[in-house]
Motif scaffolding. Structure first.
Motif, mmCIF file in Angstrom:
data_model
loop_
_atom_site.group_PDB
_atom_site.id
_atom_site.type_symbol
_atom_site.label_atom_id
_atom_site.label_comp_id
_atom_site.label_asym_id
_atom_site.label_seq_id
_atom_site.Cartn_x
_atom_site.Cartn_y
_atom_site.Cartn_z
ATOM 1 N N ALA A 88 0.915 -1.118 0.118
ATOM 2 C CA ALA A 88 -0.232 0.112 -0.091
ATOM 3 C C ALA A 88 0.761 1.154 -0.017
ATOM 4 O O ALA A 88 0.572 2.419 -0.708
ATOM 5 N N ALA A 89 2.125 1.089 0.663
ATOM 6 C CA ALA A 89 2.832 2.408 0.729
ATOM 7 C C ALA A 89 3.322 2.464 -0.753
ATOM 8 O O ALA A 89 3.615 3.902 -1.138
ATOM 9 N N ILE A 139 -8.475 -0.755 -2.505
ATOM 10 C CA ILE A 139 -7.887 0.609 -2.867
ATOM 11 C C ILE A 139 -8.271 1.556 -3.643
ATOM 12 O O ILE A 139 -8.835 2.630 -3.833
ATOM 13 N N ARG A 140 -8.705 0.636 -4.959
ATOM 14 C CA ARG A 140 -9.088 1.268 -6.213
ATOM 15 C C ARG A 140 -10.552 1.908 -5.885
ATOM 16 O O ARG A 140 -11.161 2.827 -6.191
ATOM 17 N N TYR A 178 -10.924 4.950 -3.454
ATOM 18 C CA TYR A 178 -10.636 6.299 -3.891
ATOM 19 C C TYR A 178 -11.049 6.586 -5.283
ATOM 20 O O TYR A 178 -10.679 7.464 -5.824
ATOM 21 N N ASP A 179 -12.011 5.601 -5.566
ATOM 22 C CA ASP A 179 -12.712 5.738 -6.957
ATOM 23 C C ASP A 179 -11.555 5.858 -7.923
ATOM 24 O O ASP A 179 -11.718 6.785 -8.927
ATOM 25 N N ILE A 180 -10.575 5.221 -8.010
ATOM 26 C CA ILE A 180 -9.498 5.584 -8.995
ATOM 27 C C ILE A 180 -9.907 4.860 -10.306
ATOM 28 O O ILE A 180 -10.033 3.473 -10.291
ATOM 29 N N ALA A 236 -4.632 0.536 4.597
ATOM 30 C CA ALA A 236 -5.675 -0.405 3.879
ATOM 31 C C ALA A 236 -4.992 -1.916 4.307
ATOM 32 O O ALA A 236 -3.841 -2.182 4.269
ATOM 33 N N GLN A 237 -6.010 -2.748 4.226
ATOM 34 C CA GLN A 237 -5.833 -4.138 4.652
ATOM 35 C C GLN A 237 -6.566 -4.997 3.569
ATOM 36 O O GLN A 237 -7.806 -4.623 2.939
#
Length: 470
Positions: free
Chosen positions: A177-178, A215-216, A219-221, A468-469
């Motif tokens: 995640a980093a 993650i996607r 953050y609506d990526i 995030a996990q």
């Protein structure tokens, strides 16, 4: 058939098309290892001279790898588009080079090249690349436009997309995640956020896919994710309801080499159909991510062609693009310097191979990317990669691979950094994929000109990304 060329008082003989193609290839260590390279520059020049005068129709009659024993050859011959071939049917290899250079100089050059693409076999593409200078490969590559789409559009003119590669030696979610945050803050990830997993276990792969998808979605990526596990693992995860965007697989240019990867055309088509059945794309349904690399067939001992002779590694690489073309992928990239100096010895050979692979892939109708990379025991350095990145950017490469600090700590090789792509985009006037750039603008990371703006992650929702996990 024996080919002969008299040059500077010496007559050079080449026993068949396989040998002629190999001897005409610019010097590379893999062909020397296979025992098929020209012995010196004079022999190479003589072979290139003969090759330039060879009619294109020869490649439909004199097959480099036998039709009866190789499904890649059958795919190439059975799928050849005779109508698309008609405008260039009367040409020689040298004539095709001139035709392409002329097309590249015209306003409608992209349409002209697209019109013949399905009529060009991989062996024709490989042959013409062998007699072209680097600037020829760049000029025609830049004039050839091939795009594909899933949540972003890759390969559109004037864009340079990136794979954000957040690999971690233990697949640690926080470390991954980093790295994802690092790449996103520098405008990377528009081609794919793609992880090479430390293991190919279905459970671990599923955890990584859930992590990337969370993650996607959070953050609506507008991006696609991929965990580069074997296609059989991914098909099983699709059946289990795991959120799969793209199906990854390494491919090669012979049936034997693909068998060494554990795949055949039927399995590749099955994976393509499985991912498309999910309908997860928003702007397109290209769902395959395929990787290739010069030397892969030689490394598995599956590089012999007609007459039992070794086929040069660049011709075999280009044949892999026929496999890719059949699957209508979102992404194809050659990992150009990854296999090592046994196949591409130094920066000069890596640069030449990268330009060849990009040119041949685009000519055959693929949204071609390149992993601009080298291993630490090769005679190459980051300056060579800077050069290749700049040349590929000028040639219109669809995407490149980026890793934190240009150093992949899991795979142990050197690629490009996120910063490297910023320089290339700014220097060459290139932009990210349009859907991704719109998102970057929405969250305040770029201005209307596509330039990165001062950005305070502590005041952004992205600040929680490293928590995030899966």
């Amino acid at each position: 058939m024996t080919f002969r060329q008299h040059l500077s008082g010496v007559t050079y003989e080449f026993d068949g098309l396989v040998e002629l193609m190999a001897k005409a290839t610019p010097l590379r260590s893999g062909d020397q290892l296979a025992g098929c390279a020209a012995e010196h520059d004079a022999e190479r020049a003589a072979a290139a001279w003969v090759l330039a005068d060879l009619p294109l129709t020869t490649f439909l009659e004199d097959l480099v790898v036998p039709y009866e024993t190789d499904e890649v050859t059958r795919l190439i011959i059975d799928g050849h588009d005779r109508e698309a071939f008609a405008p260039i049917r009367s040409l020689t290899v040298g004539g095709l080079r001139d035709w392409l250079m002329d097309a590249a100089s015209r306003d409608d050059g992209a349409d002209r090249i697209a019109g013949i693409s399905r009529g060009v076999t991989p062996e024709m593409a490989a042959a013409v690349s062998k007699i072209m200078r680097n600037q020829d490969l760049i000029a025609v590559g830049a004039a050839t436009h091939v795009s594909a789409a899933f949540r972003t559009t890759v390969g559109a003119p004037g864009t340079l997309a990136t794979r954000l590669q957040p690999n971690h030696p233990t697949d640690d979610p926080r470390g991954i995640a980093a790295a994802v945050l690092d790449g996103l803050l520098l405008g990377c990830g528009d081609a794919v956020i793609g992880i090479n997993p430390a293991t190919d276990s279905p459970h671990a792969t599923a955890d990584l896919l859930h992590l990337l998808d969370s993650i996607r979605a959070r953050y609506d990526i507008p991006a696609q994710s991929c965990v580069l596990s074997h296609i059989t693992t991914t098909i099983g995860l699709i059946e289990d309801g795991v959120p799969v965007d793209l199906v990854f697989q390494s491919i090669a240019g012979t049936q034997g080499a693909n068998s060494a990867f554990g795949v055949d055309m039927a399995l590749l088509r099955e994976g393509n159909a499985a991912a498309r059945s999910l309908h997860r794309g928003t702007v397109g349904d290209n769902v395959m991510y395929l990787e290739t690399g010069q030397g892969s067939a030689l490394s598995s001992g599956t590089h012999l062609g007609t007459g039992g002779k070794p086929v040069d590694q660049q011709t075999l690489e280009t044949r892999a693009y026929a496999v890719a073309r059949e699957l209508e992928p979102l992404l194809v990239n050659t990992v150009v310097g990854f296999i090592g100096p046994e196949y591409l010895y130094d920066g000069r050979q890596i640069i030449r191979a990268g330009l060849e692979d990009h040119f041949c892939g685009k000519l055959l109708g693929l949204p071609m990317g390149v992993d601009v990379c080298y291993t630490n025991h090769a005679e190459a350095d980051q300056n060579d990669m800077d050069t290749l990145l700049t040349l590929l950017g000028a040639a219109g490469v669809a995407f490149v691979i980026t890793v934190p600090g240009a150093d992949d700590v899991m795979l142990g090789y050197q690629s490009l950094s996120f910063h490297d792509v910023l320089v290339a985009r700014q220097t060459l006037g290139l932009r990210p994929a349009p859907e991704f750039e719109a998102w970057l603008r929405t969250v305040g990371m770029v201005d209307d000109a596509g330039r990165l703006t001062p950005f305070d992650v502590s005041s952004s929702p992205l600040r929680s990304l490293t928590a995030a996990q899966p």
